[in-house]
Design an enzyme around this catalytic site. Structure first.
Site, PDB file in Angstrom:
ATOM      1  N   SER A 162     -29.164 -51.421  54.384  1.00  0.00           N
ATOM      2  CA  SER A 162     -29.194 -51.989  53.044  1.00  0.00           C
ATOM      3  C   SER A 162     -30.098 -53.229  53.044  1.00  0.00           C
ATOM      4  CB  SER A 162     -27.768 -52.297  52.576  1.00  0.00           C
ATOM      5  OG  SER A 162     -27.755 -52.684  51.211  1.00  0.00           O
TER       6      SER A 162
ATOM      7  N   GLU B  20     -28.913 -41.363  47.257  1.00  0.00           N
ATOM      8  CA  GLU B  20     -29.045 -42.793  47.002  1.00  0.00           C
ATOM      9  C   GLU B  20     -30.029 -43.121  45.882  1.00  0.00           C
ATOM     10  OE1 GLU B  20     -28.917 -45.746  50.051  1.00  0.00           O
ATOM     11  OE2 GLU B  20     -28.873 -44.200  51.606  1.00  0.00           O
TER      12      GLU B  20
END
Length: 324
Positions: free
Chosen positions: A167, A261
């Site tokens: 991330s 995602e």
């Protein structure tokens, strides 16, 4: 700066949700349920506390040794396999946790760090960099660089150090390396960025096309992070969004991202940019995975597999590879 939305030719994109196993899908659905019970509309400090509570209920890593260190003023844990009896070895992974820059800690990411230490037969320096909202940009990058330089000053050679993160930790891994490039300083042997935020302007198509597929990182969440992180500064600055940087001379790069995602195109476009600059880049798109699946190896089989791939990549780029 115009960026082409076209995807590079890559076998990685043959992986899609259709190839996900039923068992894998069931594990992800259970994870979504757990995370859905953890989070609610809250301010950044409340979200941080909720994430800490969730991860406090998960298992600690086994068969590792941990020593708390001061890495040039940055709190960190040095983690190494219990079978290796040394305080500081020859190979290291500098691990940078995700959590939107406002959450994550030594406890929340100890399991993935321990998994990498064992799989790569390496020391892992897990960094507790300063968080939002108390500390804005560039505190997080400064702490990353301080920790990297601590490793070099402690006896690790740059060619035996891999920088990795998931991330925004992946974002930090890339940006810290770009900083080293700009000042012509020692580069790590390789970089691993798992589901990184590469474009704080949020211009990737998957921000829209995957909006209903990944419940934990969307355009709204990214805007909250961006506003807290850089305020009114330009989100397309190369010092903040890696997508807009010149990557010429960047070390070998492994990118991982889940097919569900919203950040899928952040990875795809960065791969395109890096390959165009001559970077040795490998991209893996994992079928059916949501944001940050990698930090749950105790629940998700695909997390164990993806962590193993990260370790294998690190080992393949260490100048002094561990004995078989």
């Amino acid at each position: 700066m115009a960026l082409s939305p076209a995807l590079p030719t890559s076998t990685a994109y043959a992986l899609d949700a259709a190839s996900q196993t039923k068992a894998s899908d069931n594990q992800i659905q259970k994870l979504i349920e757990v995370l859905g019970q953890t989070y609610a509309p809250q301010d950044l400090r409340q979200r941080r506390a909720a994430f800490e509570r969730l991860m406090a209920s998960t298992p600690d890593p086994t068969r590792v040794q941990i020593r708390h260190v001061d890495a040039n003023g940055v709190d960190a844990d040095l983690i190494w396999p219990a079978r290796l009896h040394h305080p500081i070895g020859r190979r290291a992974i500098l691990y940078l946790h995700g959590g939107g820059f406002y959450s994550g800690s030594l406890r929340t990411h100890r399991n993935i760090a321990g998994s990498l230490a064992k799989a790569a037969s390496a020391d892992v320096l897990l960094v507790d960099y300063r968080l939002l909202p108390e500390n804005k940009y560039p505190a997080q990058i400064d702490d990353t660089l301080a920790a990297y330089r601590w490793l070099l000053a402690s006896g690790y050679k740059a060619e035996n150090v891999v920088i990795a993160g998931e991330s925004v930790g992946g974002t930090l891994a890339i940006e810290a390396t770009l900083n080293q490039l700009r000042i012509k300083a020692s580069l790590p042997a390789a970089v691993v960025a798992m589901s990184p935020v590469t474009d704080f302007a949020a211009t990737g198509d998957s921000m829209t096309t995957n909006a209903q597929n990944d419940p934990f990182m969307g355009k709204g969440e990214l805007e909250i992070i961006r506003n807290a992180y850089i305020g009114d500064k330009s989100p397309v600055s190369p010092e903040r969004s890696p997508l807009y940087a010149d990557m010429t001379g960047f070390p070998p790069l492994l990118l991982q991202v889940g097919s569900r995602e919203t950040l899928l195109d952040d990875t795809r476009r960065l791969e395109d940019k890096a390959r165009g600059a001559g970077v040795d880049v490998t991209t893996k798109v994992w079928p059916g995975m949501i944001h940050q699946w990698q930090i749950f190896p105790f629940w998700i089989e695909d997390a164990r597999k993806s962590n193993k791939k990260v370790a294998e990549f690190a080992v393949s780029h260490f100048a002094d590879r561990p004995d078989e």
